[in-house]
Design a protein around this motif. Structure first.
Motif, PDB file in Angstrom:
ATOM      1  N   ARG B   5      21.107  38.289  44.100  1.00  0.00           N
ATOM      2  CA  ARG B   5      20.983  40.008  43.767  1.00  0.00           C
ATOM      3  C   ARG B   5      22.319  40.054  44.868  1.00  0.00           C
ATOM      4  O   ARG B   5      22.692  41.618  44.367  1.00  0.00           O
ATOM      5  CB  ARG B   5      19.663  40.124  44.475  1.00  0.00           C
ATOM      6  CG  ARG B   5      19.079  41.281  43.309  1.00  0.00           C
ATOM      7  CD  ARG B   5      17.669  42.564  43.610  1.00  0.00           C
ATOM      8  NE  ARG B   5      16.949  41.465  42.533  1.00  0.00           N
ATOM      9  CZ  ARG B   5      15.772  41.774  42.883  1.00  0.00           C
ATOM     10  NH1 ARG B   5      15.224  41.754  44.139  1.00  0.00           N
ATOM     11  NH2 ARG B   5      14.757  41.088  41.713  1.00  0.00           N
ATOM     12  N   ARG B   6      21.820  39.879  46.009  1.00  0.00           N
ATOM     13  CA  ARG B   6      23.242  40.157  47.340  1.00  0.00           C
ATOM     14  C   ARG B   6      24.337  39.893  46.129  1.00  0.00           C
ATOM     15  O   ARG B   6      25.665  40.858  46.660  1.00  0.00           O
ATOM     16  CB  ARG B   6      23.238  39.438  47.941  1.00  0.00           C
ATOM     17  CG  ARG B   6      23.819  39.629  49.148  1.00  0.00           C
ATOM     18  CD  ARG B   6      23.553  39.441  50.708  1.00  0.00           C
ATOM     19  NE  ARG B   6      22.051  38.996  50.138  1.00  0.00           N
ATOM     20  CZ  ARG B   6      22.037  37.138  51.112  1.00  0.00           C
ATOM     21  NH1 ARG B   6      22.770  36.219  51.124  1.00  0.00           N
ATOM     22  NH2 ARG B   6      20.427  36.380  51.033  1.00  0.00           N
ATOM     23  N   GLU B   7      24.435  38.564  45.714  1.00  0.00           N
ATOM     24  CA  GLU B   7      25.968  37.509  44.681  1.00  0.00           C
ATOM     25  C   GLU B   7      26.211  39.488  43.843  1.00  0.00           C
ATOM     26  O   GLU B   7      27.562  40.108  43.947  1.00  0.00           O
ATOM     27  CB  GLU B   7      25.671  37.163  43.624  1.00  0.00           C
ATOM     28  CG  GLU B   7      26.899  35.533  43.409  1.00  0.00           C
ATOM     29  CD  GLU B   7      27.463  35.683  43.915  1.00  0.00           C
ATOM     30  OE1 GLU B   7      28.463  35.548  44.187  1.00  0.00           O
ATOM     31  OE2 GLU B   7      27.602  36.053  46.071  1.00  0.00           O
ATOM     32  N   GLN B   8      25.296  40.352  43.287  1.00  0.00           N
ATOM     33  CA  GLN B   8      25.154  41.099  41.811  1.00  0.00           C
ATOM     34  C   GLN B   8      25.780  42.276  42.520  1.00  0.00           C
ATOM     35  O   GLN B   8      26.364  43.308  42.276  1.00  0.00           O
ATOM     36  CB  GLN B   8      24.299  41.449  41.483  1.00  0.00           C
ATOM     37  CG  GLN B   8      23.521  40.417  40.266  1.00  0.00           C
ATOM     38  CD  GLN B   8      23.527  40.950  39.108  1.00  0.00           C
ATOM     39  OE1 GLN B   8      22.461  42.186  40.082  1.00  0.00           O
ATOM     40  NE2 GLN B   8      24.068  41.538  37.339  1.00  0.00           N
ATOM     41  N   LYS B   9      25.130  42.638  44.146  1.00  0.00           N
ATOM     42  CA  LYS B   9      25.553  43.490  44.427  1.00  0.00           C
ATOM     43  C   LYS B   9      27.122  44.120  45.329  1.00  0.00           C
ATOM     44  O   LYS B   9      27.699  44.738  45.569  1.00  0.00           O
ATOM     45  CB  LYS B   9      24.594  43.650  45.805  1.00  0.00           C
ATOM     46  CG  LYS B   9      24.362  45.776  46.710  1.00  0.00           C
ATOM     47  CD  LYS B   9      23.383  45.618  47.559  1.00  0.00           C
ATOM     48  CE  LYS B   9      23.315  46.693  47.809  1.00  0.00           C
ATOM     49  NZ  LYS B   9      22.300  47.163  48.979  1.00  0.00           N
ATOM     50  N   LYS B  10      27.670  42.004  45.472  1.00  0.00           N
ATOM     51  CA  LYS B  10      29.100  42.198  46.281  1.00  0.00           C
ATOM     52  C   LYS B  10      29.597  42.388  44.534  1.00  0.00           C
ATOM     53  O   LYS B  10      31.212  43.386  45.039  1.00  0.00           O
ATOM     54  CB  LYS B  10      29.082  40.939  46.953  1.00  0.00           C
ATOM     55  CG  LYS B  10      29.838  40.480  47.603  1.00  0.00           C
ATOM     56  CD  LYS B  10      29.815  39.425  48.105  1.00  0.00           C
ATOM     57  CE  LYS B  10      31.619  38.699  47.980  1.00  0.00           C
ATOM     58  NZ  LYS B  10      31.146  37.283  48.588  1.00  0.00           N
TER      59      LYS B  10
END
Lengths: 277, 289, 349
Positions: B5-10
């Motif tokens: 999810r963090r990756e996606q947000k980035k």
């Protein structure tokens, strides 16, 4: 198919001739007037001279206003490019769903009368150094020309399916820079260039925004022209001719462009509603 | 999962950051100024809400300005729409394609002859010392002044129609070519004669384009400033002229009335452009593009 | 007695012949299709029947009356266009009513009649919608209903299905045939799709380069093509180019093809011997006791098509196409023998 009878053919010829006459009359009159020595006793000027042009070139403001107008037009083109091209590209690639929203955003300036735009800027940006500055004027002309810059760019983006090109380039190992410069730009540059030319012509001819936002602080060519209409008619006519010839030249380049690059659609007629009124 | 999810947000941030220049530009130079304009039109210097500015916007001076603007736009748009459509049809039907494209180019190029140069062009022809004016006086002893004046409302109409006509021609020709031949044939096939075709099919299909054209022409004239400024100066009050005066502070009073005038003009133009958009969308949908 | 007659019709566009010496009789209540590649003149012929084009010469008679000089809006001939040509400014019901209004039908009868034809095409629930709210297939049904509403003397369909998806096409052509048979309406159907023409028609007119190649029932057209064009345009055919040799064979450079159909030609005539792929048997061994043609070759291509498999068999100078049952298994490069009966072989000039 019936061959048309004589009556309608004559009527068509008459209607179109009157239209052409009406359209050419003020233009031809301006050209002749700028060259005329005396033109009040006969249907054609009595003699021709370059004097009005010489006077115009020697006006103290001629060079400055021409320079100002060129700076303004070029700067607007560049800002317009920087603001719009990446936005259209990135929206098409990453946020395709939002294209209709972008369409709407880009149409809005169509609905803002230039005087209203000028009023809002003058009232909001009251602090130094922005207030009534050329910078503010550039921003205003960019907003004002946004709809047709956007339309030119988006038409050419739509014509070549930019996402597929991007994916193809990526699948072949191209990075963002290579994709943009080697694949995307060569395909959409006719649209961008014709958009920028239209912006240039429009901004160059703009009187309203310049007069109301910067006024005498930053005098543009159309302001000089309007001023001269009160002072010396022949000089004003010469300035008109210079201004119109420039716009006409750009128009011809645009037409040549749209016939060359049939991919990128011609500028919409509605864009023409915004030139210099 | 959290990492994903963090990756996606980035990723999302990376994608949206490219749009920041545009978003900031729009906020700073489109929405905030217009928002403040609207706010100011409803507030006093003290910050209290008021309708006072709108009351002053309806004073006779400004009513006159609005009325002149609406009358000028309405009349020239009407002339432009009908004459333009008629001329556009004749050009569309012109048998020689070379002449046809020359005529279209002429319309395209003449749209560049607007604003101050246009106004001055008409002054050269029909001004009080104009070429035609003088010619008529010297040759036919016909004094067109003061019955006619290029600096009057009639003069404005003549000048505005000049830029309305080619615009309508450019707008309507695509509409004529959008009238598909098989509609005409289908109508004929079902028993319609030429008149019946035009009445039931041709004209109704052109209608959205005509309405869109009228609206664009109206907005085009309503927002115009330079042409009238050059021609009549401030003698003949149009609303754009009055807003312009409010900017340069020539009529300095309570600040808000200019904003009120601006907001009303904005609403009028907005409505025109909205109807114009609806019309063109409908026409586009109908012609199947 | 023919209901619609086209007698020696010719039409040129800019001196290029579009239709030449076209002769055709159409019986009342039949569906006749014009089949041919694009540019063969089929649509031009149709448009002449509708009245949108005027023949340069020839006569078009409908029910004994010469209609060549009647304007299209007085002919009472219904037409369905490839692009549907529904009026975008009218609802479905208004579209259908249009023709009735133009024909000055009594006001109170118009809507009931329109509803009736709308029922016929099974789209009653779309009456108040606009054309652009409907799918292509639905639009074309409405166009059909609109043409039928005026009870035309002849119904013309100009490639009505070519803008539609394959699936819709099959359903709709069945529908057209059903309605046409029920109403017994004389119909001309223009198409470039041979399968469509064969499946829907009473008779097929095969056209090529502005003239008629052959007129016949679908069966005749497929089984007994009269020209090489018809044989190769309709279905697939293997051709052997050669000359007639005796009464029962065609001799080409490499082969001697036995046939029972060469008797119409003289010895030495240049001809084509044609065999349909489904008439060819393929063996993985050399078949014995076969009275006919046997040729040896290698499997070159294999295309599985469900019920059957299409093989391309390289027999040296050319590749023969053969359809074998799908359960038979062959592999690439396999040595095989192809056999076909001398009856299966058509000989054409």
């Amino acid at each position: 198919m019936k061959t048309p009878t004589k009556g309608p053919v004559f009527l068509r010829f008459l209607i179109v001739s009157l239209f052409v006459f009406y359209m050419l009359l003020p233009i031809v009159a301006t050209y002749l007037f700028s060259l005329a020595t005396r033109w009040d006793r006969s249907i054609m000027p009595e003699g021709y001279t370059w004097e009005a042009y010489q006077t115009a070139f020697n006006l103290s403001y001629f060079r400055i206003t021409l320079k100002n107008s060129l700076i303004l037009s070029i700067a607007s083109c560049l800002v317009s490019f920087i603001i719009i091209v990446p936005t259209v590209y990135l929206t098409q690639i990453n946020f395709r769903k939002f294209r209709p929203l972008l369409d709407l955003l880009m149409i809005i300036p169509f609905a803002i009368p230039t005087v209203v735009l000028a009023l809002s800027y003058v009232r909001v940006y009251t602090f130094q150094p922005i207030t009534r500055s050329p910078f503010l004027l550039i921003m205003a002309t960019v907003v004002y020309t946004m709809p047709f810059m956007y339309r030119s760019v988006s038409n050419s983006v739509d014509a070549v399916d930019i996402s597929v090109l991007t994916e193809a380039s990526q699948s072949l190992g191209g990075d963002l820079w290579n994709t943009l410069t080697k694949v995307i730009m060569p395909n959409i540059y006719p649209g961008i260039l014709s958009g920028m030319l239209l912006v240039f012509a429009t901004v160059f001819a703009d009187f309203t925004l310049a007069k109301l936002i910067t006024g005498a602080h930053f005098k543009t060519f159309p302001m000089l022209l309007v001023e001269q209409t009160q002072i010396d008619g022949n000089v004003a006519a010469a300035l008109s001719v210079i201004s119109f010839t420039l716009a006409w030249g750009i128009s011809m380049v645009l037409l040549w462009f749209s016939s060359k690059a049939s991919k990128s659609k011609k500028a919409q007629p509605s864009d023409k509603a915004y030139i210099g009124k | 999962m959290a990492k994903y999810r963090r990756e996606q947000k980035k990723n999302f941030l990376k994608k949206i950051v490219g749009l920041f220049p545009f978003i900031i530009f729009c906020l700073a130079f489109e929405f905030v100024p217009i928002f403040i304009l609207v706010r100011d039109s409803f507030s006093l210097k003290s910050g209290d809400l008021t309708l006072q500015h709108y009351q002053s916007a309806f004073e006779p001076t400004y009513l006159k300005g609005f009325w002149n603007s609406i009358k000028l736009s309405g009349v020239t748009a009407l002339i432009g729409t009908f004459l333009g459509a008629g001329i556009g049809y004749q050009i569309f039907k012109w048998p020689n394609k070379k002449i046809q494209s020359t005529l279209i180019t002429l319309s395209d190029v003449t749209t560049n002859f607007a604003g101050a140069p246009l106004a001055f062009g008409f002054i050269i022809i029909l001004g009080s010392a104009g070429v035609v004016t003088k010619f008529l006086l010297n040759t036919f002893h016909w004094k067109i002044y003061p019955d006619f004046s290029i600096y009057s409302f009639t003069g404005l109409i003549l000048t505005y129609v000049y830029f309305q006509l080619p615009l309508m021609v450019l707008l309507i020709i695509p509409a004529f070519s959008g009238l598909r031949q098989d509609w005409r044939e289908a109508a004929q096939n079902l028993g319609a004669n030429k008149m019946e075709y035009w009445r039931n099919v041709g004209i109704p299909i052109l209608m959205p384009s005509m309405i869109a054209g009228y609206m664009l022409l109206f907005a085009n004239a309503f927002g115009a400033y330079a042409t009238a400024f050059t021609l009549t100066g401030l003698r003949l009050p149009l609303i754009t002229m009055q807003i312009g005066s409010a900017i340069s502070g020539e009529v300095m009073r309570e600040q808000g009335h200019g904003q009120a005038l601006a907001v009303i003009s904005l609403l009028i133009m907005g409505a025109c452009i909205a109807i114009y958009q609806m019309g063109t969308n409908k026409a586009r949908k109908w012609s199947g593009h | 007695m023919a209901y619609l007659t086209l007698a020696d019709i010719s039409k040129n566009f800019n001196k290029n012949p579009a239709v030449e010496h076209f002769n055709l009789d159409v019986e009342k209540g039949k569906l006749v299709s014009f089949l041919g590649p694009s540019g063969c003149g089929k649509t031009t012929t149709l448009r002449m029947i509708a009245g949108f084009e005027t023949p340069d010469s020839g006569v078009i008679e409908l029910d004994g009356e010469d209609i060549s000089n009647i304007p299209p809006n007085k002919r009472n001939i219904g037409m369905v266009f490839q692009s549907y040509a529904l009026f975008p400014n009218m609802t479905v019901l208004d579209n259908i009513c249009f023709g009735l209004r133009m024909h000055k039908m009594l006001k109170n009868q118009i809507v009931p009649k329109a509803r009736e034809v709308l029922d016929l095409v099974r789209l009653s629930d779309t009456a108040n919608r606009y054309p652009n709210q409907l799918s292509g297939g639905q639009q074309q049904r409405i166009a059909l209903a609109r043409a039928l509403a005026i009870e035309p003397r002849v119904l013309l369909l100009d490639e009505p299905l070519s803008a539609l998806d394959a699936e819709v096409r099959v359903v709709l052509r069945g529908e057209i045939r059903r309605i046409q048979t029920n109403l017994k309406i004389t119909t001309i159907y223009v198409t470039h799709d041979q399968e469509e023409a064969l499946s829907i028609s009473d008779r097929v007119v095969v056209m090529n380069k502005a003239h008629i190649e052959q007129v016949g029932t679908p069966q005749e057209i497929y089984r007994e093509p009269k020209t090489k064009f018809v044989a190769t345009f309709i279905g697939t055919a293997n051709e052997f180019h050669g000359s007639v040799c005796g009464k029962d064979s065609v001799k080409s450079a490499e082969f001697l093809i036995k046939t029972n159909n060469a008797s119409l030609f003289a010895d030495g005539d240049e001809v084509f011997a044609l065999v349909r792929p489904e008439k060819i048997d393929v063996y993985s061994y050399k078949p014995e006791n076969i009275d006919g043609n046997v040729l040896e070759g290698l499997v070159d291509t294999i295309t599985f098509r469900g019920a059957e498999t299409r093989l391309g068999i390289d027999i040296g100078e050319k590749v023969i196409t053969a359809d074998v049952p799908g359960k038979d298994v062959f592999s690439y490069g396999q040595r095989v023998w192809v056999a076909f009966d001398s009856n299966a072989c058509q000989v054409l000039k």
